[in-house]
Scaffold this motif. Structure first.
Motif, PDB file in Angstrom:
ATOM      1  N   ARG A   8      17.458   4.440  -4.254  1.00 55.58           N
ATOM      2  CA  ARG A   8      15.990   4.389  -4.321  1.00 55.58           C
ATOM      3  C   ARG A   8      15.385   4.405  -2.918  1.00 55.58           C
ATOM      4  O   ARG A   8      16.070   4.159  -1.933  1.00 55.58           O
ATOM      5  CB  ARG A   8      15.546   3.129  -5.072  1.00 55.58           C
ATOM      6  CG  ARG A   8      16.074   1.840  -4.466  1.00 55.58           C
ATOM      7  CD  ARG A   8      15.627   0.633  -5.262  1.00 55.58           C
ATOM      8  NE  ARG A   8      16.153  -0.599  -4.686  1.00 55.58           N
ATOM      9  CZ  ARG A   8      15.753  -1.814  -5.038  1.00 55.58           C
ATOM     10  NH1 ARG A   8      14.825  -1.941  -5.985  1.00 55.58           N
ATOM     11  NH2 ARG A   8      16.281  -2.882  -4.479  1.00 55.58           N
ATOM     12  N   ARG A   9      14.114   4.684  -2.880  1.00 55.10           N
ATOM     13  CA  ARG A   9      13.389   4.670  -1.608  1.00 55.10           C
ATOM     14  C   ARG A   9      13.250   3.220  -1.148  1.00 55.10           C
ATOM     15  O   ARG A   9      12.943   2.323  -1.937  1.00 55.10           O
ATOM     16  CB  ARG A   9      12.015   5.306  -1.808  1.00 55.10           C
ATOM     17  CG  ARG A   9      11.087   5.297  -0.596  1.00 55.10           C
ATOM     18  CD  ARG A   9       9.853   6.142  -0.933  1.00 55.10           C
ATOM     19  NE  ARG A   9       8.827   6.059   0.095  1.00 55.10           N
ATOM     20  CZ  ARG A   9       7.758   5.270   0.024  1.00 55.10           C
ATOM     21  NH1 ARG A   9       7.569   4.504  -1.045  1.00 55.10           N
ATOM     22  NH2 ARG A   9       6.854   5.263   0.989  1.00 55.10           N
ATOM     23  N   ASP A  23      10.507   1.504  -5.872  1.00 56.09           N
ATOM     24  CA  ASP A  23      10.888   1.378  -4.471  1.00 56.09           C
ATOM     25  C   ASP A  23      11.468  -0.007  -4.202  1.00 56.09           C
ATOM     26  O   ASP A  23      11.077  -1.011  -4.824  1.00 56.09           O
ATOM     27  CB  ASP A  23       9.680   1.591  -3.556  1.00 56.09           C
ATOM     28  CG  ASP A  23       9.226   3.036  -3.520  1.00 56.09           C
ATOM     29  OD1 ASP A  23       9.970   3.903  -4.017  1.00 56.09           O
ATOM     30  OD2 ASP A  23       8.125   3.289  -2.998  1.00 56.09           O
ATOM     31  N   THR A  64      13.479   7.579   2.923  1.00 56.08           N
ATOM     32  CA  THR A  64      13.193   8.225   1.647  1.00 56.08           C
ATOM     33  C   THR A  64      14.449   8.665   0.905  1.00 56.08           C
ATOM     34  O   THR A  64      14.373   8.933  -0.287  1.00 56.08           O
ATOM     35  CB  THR A  64      12.304   9.473   1.863  1.00 56.08           C
ATOM     36  OG1 THR A  64      12.969  10.349   2.772  1.00 56.08           O
ATOM     37  CG2 THR A  64      10.957   9.055   2.416  1.00 56.08           C
ATOM     38  N   LYS A 104      11.886  -3.214  -1.661  1.00 58.90           N
ATOM     39  CA  LYS A 104      11.207  -3.892  -0.563  1.00 58.90           C
ATOM     40  C   LYS A 104      12.221  -4.832   0.099  1.00 58.90           C
ATOM     41  O   LYS A 104      12.739  -5.746  -0.547  1.00 58.90           O
ATOM     42  CB  LYS A 104       9.987  -4.663  -1.063  1.00 58.90           C
ATOM     43  CG  LYS A 104       8.928  -3.759  -1.690  1.00 58.90           C
ATOM     44  CD  LYS A 104       7.649  -4.531  -2.017  1.00 58.90           C
ATOM     45  CE  LYS A 104       7.876  -5.568  -3.098  1.00 58.90           C
ATOM     46  NZ  LYS A 104       6.604  -6.258  -3.466  1.00 58.90           N
ATOM     47  N   GLU A 158      10.529   3.049   6.864  1.00 58.17           N
ATOM     48  CA  GLU A 158      10.659   3.773   5.598  1.00 58.17           C
ATOM     49  C   GLU A 158      11.882   4.677   5.666  1.00 58.17           C
ATOM     50  O   GLU A 158      12.179   5.298   6.675  1.00 58.17           O
ATOM     51  CB  GLU A 158       9.391   4.624   5.375  1.00 58.17           C
ATOM     52  CG  GLU A 158       9.419   5.436   4.120  1.00 58.17           C
ATOM     53  CD  GLU A 158       8.168   6.289   3.989  1.00 58.17           C
ATOM     54  OE1 GLU A 158       7.550   6.290   2.925  1.00 58.17           O
ATOM     55  OE2 GLU A 158       7.803   6.951   5.005  1.00 58.17           O
ATOM     56  N   SER A 167       0.814  -1.218   0.000  1.00 58.05           N
ATOM     57  CA  SER A 167       0.000   0.000   0.000  1.00 58.05           C
ATOM     58  C   SER A 167       0.849   1.270   0.000  1.00 58.05           C
ATOM     59  O   SER A 167       0.378   2.341  -0.408  1.00 58.05           O
ATOM     60  CB  SER A 167      -0.934   0.008   1.208  1.00 58.05           C
ATOM     61  OG  SER A 167      -0.198   0.151   2.420  1.00 58.05           O
ATOM     62  N   ARG A 168       2.102   1.157   0.448  1.00 55.68           N
ATOM     63  CA  ARG A 168       2.981   2.321   0.523  1.00 55.68           C
ATOM     64  C   ARG A 168       3.961   2.408  -0.646  1.00 55.68           C
ATOM     65  O   ARG A 168       4.519   3.464  -0.921  1.00 55.68           O
ATOM     66  CB  ARG A 168       3.787   2.289   1.837  1.00 55.68           C
ATOM     67  CG  ARG A 168       2.954   2.571   3.061  1.00 55.68           C
ATOM     68  CD  ARG A 168       3.780   2.408   4.338  1.00 55.68           C
ATOM     69  NE  ARG A 168       3.057   2.904   5.501  1.00 55.68           N
ATOM     70  CZ  ARG A 168       2.098   2.237   6.119  1.00 55.68           C
ATOM     71  NH1 ARG A 168       1.772   1.031   5.696  1.00 55.68           N
ATOM     72  NH2 ARG A 168       1.469   2.772   7.157  1.00 55.68           N
ATOM     73  N   ALA A 169       4.210   1.281  -1.295  1.00 53.76           N
ATOM     74  CA  ALA A 169       5.258   1.233  -2.313  1.00 53.76           C
ATOM     75  C   ALA A 169       4.840   1.951  -3.594  1.00 53.76           C
ATOM     76  O   ALA A 169       3.688   1.884  -4.020  1.00 53.76           O
ATOM     77  CB  ALA A 169       5.610  -0.217  -2.611  1.00 53.76           C
ATOM     78  N   ARG A 170       5.812   2.636  -4.165  1.00 46.77           N
ATOM     79  CA  ARG A 170       5.649   3.243  -5.485  1.00 46.77           C
ATOM     80  C   ARG A 170       6.592   2.546  -6.456  1.00 46.77           C
ATOM     81  O   ARG A 170       7.497   1.813  -6.048  1.00 46.77           O
ATOM     82  CB  ARG A 170       5.937   4.742  -5.416  1.00 46.77           C
ATOM     83  CG  ARG A 170       5.045   5.510  -4.447  1.00 46.77           C
ATOM     84  CD  ARG A 170       5.256   7.018  -4.576  1.00 46.77           C
ATOM     85  NE  ARG A 170       6.576   7.417  -4.129  1.00 46.77           N
ATOM     86  CZ  ARG A 170       6.853   7.837  -2.900  1.00 46.77           C
ATOM     87  NH1 ARG A 170       5.891   7.868  -1.975  1.00 46.77           N
ATOM     88  NH2 ARG A 170       8.070   8.206  -2.573  1.00 46.77           N
ATOM     89  N   GLU A 171       6.394   2.783  -7.704  1.00 52.61           N
ATOM     90  CA  GLU A 171       7.228   2.134  -8.712  1.00 52.61           C
ATOM     91  C   GLU A 171       8.701   2.472  -8.472  1.00 52.61           C
ATOM     92  O   GLU A 171       9.070   3.626  -8.263  1.00 52.61           O
ATOM     93  CB  GLU A 171       6.813   2.592 -10.114  1.00 52.61           C
ATOM     94  CG  GLU A 171       7.568   1.861 -11.221  1.00 52.61           C
ATOM     95  CD  GLU A 171       7.081   2.259 -12.607  1.00 52.61           C
ATOM     96  OE1 GLU A 171       7.674   1.786 -13.591  1.00 52.61           O
ATOM     97  OE2 GLU A 171       6.105   3.041 -12.698  1.00 52.61           O
TER      98      GLU A 171
END
Length: 496
Positions: free
Chosen positions: A444-445, A407, A492, A409, A490, A401-405
């Motif tokens: 990357r994040r 990112d 950033t 994990k 997280e 739900s928090r991940a963006r393209e």
């Protein structure tokens, strides 16, 4: 034709078993936690011949792994299937506790204790955990019941063989089950102690018991013969690990000693008991009633009390002497005597309190008070069913739900065993600070998932310290297993 008393006894036991079955099957298929995942990956999936001849990387509960393997082969692998033996042995354990308590203290105490075990938060947890703890409890109770039956002059070869098989299978269920037969042998083989016990009971002929314990010892030796070397290496390794190692690593400034580390384990156990009984106040009341029950139990049948307590006492003494790291779950054998003491205390207190309650018949009032207490003991199960043991699926959803393209994990330390090895969820496995720094260099994040952080702090302190100083915790997913909360972090900006 059965008498009214026999019919009432049959209905009472049937009700206990039905209640136990319902509570243990409800939500049996919820997600596995790390201990169960390790059992599936490292033992249950292996061929049966390998389960009984080769010790896996993790601690094996051989008999349980063998039962679960057979069910998986027949029904397919799922959380429900790998836990089903635990649930079935959990139900059988309620029946075994009833039989033991009935032989020692009579039907009313047996029914109260059986009902308390049926609704026990801790026993339901063990019954929905794909490990061998309910298997251990069932066979330990059968062996203990056989000892009580050996008091009878008419006890035959079947009782002696039953003890030998039950004692051996208790040890085969969980290695710590070795203390069942050892504790009984120590208790009943000590001359002065046996003399004192025999004066307080109907007596016990030690000759058939000696044959029984000898048979059990031989069976245990045969069952564990293939594992002798790895078990010896494991025992030596555990003895070389200081009891305070995890605490010292996670809190170096505290310089905690082994004794204080054990106090931490005791605090974990007390916290778990409080959760299972509905809070610290309820636990205090339970402790008081259990003390009353233990005293009444000792006066009525000292042997049966000693038979259940001796293995626990010997286990505690041996593990403390070996100075190994402890865990509250190592002492599952303490659950039956605790529950039985509580049941005996409930009956004793209820009878005394209601004796002066005219015009209601005191027996009816006492039984109603006992039933109300059992219902109160079941209330913590409502919370238990709502919270996963360890929420890997919730962590996966929280990260998604928090991940963006683009990112990253990251599954850190023990979290990787569930997210990467079991669920294959597309996370990067990070076990050391260098692994995380490699991910950070990509610019990357990053979204991190951790669990069991006290072990992370002990085994990878630099990685734990970096996460605490450089990342922000954005979500905590609760767990019924102490310390098994899933944490989502997280960051950033990249470090480099």
């Amino acid at each position: 034709m059965a008498t009214d008393g026999a019919r009432g006894r049959w209905f009472g036991v049937s009700g206990l078993l039905l209640l136990s079955t319902v509570l243990r099957l409800h939500r049996l298929g919820s997600q596995l936690w790390l201990d169960e995942i390790d059992a599936v990956l490292e033992s249950i999936r292996r061929p049966a011949a390998e389960i009984v001849t080769r010790w896996p990387a993790s601690t094996s509960h051989v008999l349980y792994d063998l039962c679960a393997h057979g069910l998986v082969r027949g029904l397919g692998e799922s959380a429900l299937v790998v836990r089903l033996p635990a649930a079935l042995f959990g139900v059988a354990g309620v029946g075994a506790l009833y039989a033991f308590a009935d032989a020692a203290l009579g039907h009313r105490v047996a029914l109260a204790a059986g009902a308390l075990l049926a609704v026990s938060y801790h026993d339901v947890f063990y019954s929905q955990n794909a490990r061998g703890y309910t298997t251990l409890l069932f066979f330990a109770l059968l062996a203990s019941w056989a000892i009580l039956r050996l008091r009878s002059a008419g006890a035959g070869r079947g009782v002696r063989l039953g003890y030998a098989l039950s004692g051996a299978l208790a040890a085969y269920a969980v290695v710590l089950g070795l203390f069942v037969v050892a504790g009984h042998a120590l208790l009943l083989g000590a001359g002065v102690g046996v003399g004192a016990i025999r004066r307080r009971t109907s007596g016990l002929d030690l000759r058939p018991y000696a044959a029984s314990v000898a048979m059990a010892t031989v069976l245990i030796a045969v069952l564990y013969a293939p594992f002798a070397r790895p078990l010896l290496r494991f025992a030596v390794h555990q003895a070389q690990v200081p009891a305070d190692a995890p605490a010292a690593a996670s809190d170096p400034s505290a310089a905690r000693t082994g004794r204080l580390a054990r106090l931490g384990v005791a605090a974990d156990a007390v916290e778990g008991l409080a959760r299972g009984f509905g809070g610290a106040g309820a636990l205090a009341a339970v402790a008081l009633v259990s003390a009353i029950g233990a005293a009444a139990w000792a006066r009525r049948d000292a042997l049966s009390l000693a038979v259940l307590v001796a293995p626990v006492g010997l286990e505690l003494a041996a593990l403390l002497a070996a100075d190994v790291p402890l865990s509250p779950r190592y002492f599952a054998l303490a659950l039956p005597p605790l529950v039985l003491a509580l049941g005996a205390g409930l009956v004793t207190v209820a009878d005394r309190v209601t004796r002066a309650w005219p015009p209601v018949p005191s027996r009816w009032a006492a039984d109603a008070l006992i039933a109300t207490s059992v219902l109160a003991a079941a209330l913590p199960l409502a919370t238990y069913y709502r919270v996963p043991k360890q929420d890997f699926l919730g962590a996966m959803a929280g990260v998604a739900s928090r991940a963006r393209e683009g990112d990253g994990k990251i599954a850190v330390h023990y979290a990787a065993r569930g997210l990467c090895r079991y669920y294959h969820a597309g996370f990067q496995d990070v076990q050391a600070l260098a692994d995380l720094e490699s991910q950070e260099r990509m610019g990357r994040r990053l979204l991190l998932v951790t669990t069991l952080e006290r072990f992370l702090a002990a085994e990878a302190p630099a990685l734990h310290a970096h996460i605490q100083s450089s990342y922000r915790r954005v979500q905590v997913l609760p767990a019924t297993v102490g310390g098994a909360e899933m944490n989502i972090y997280e960051r950033t900006q990249a470090r480099f």
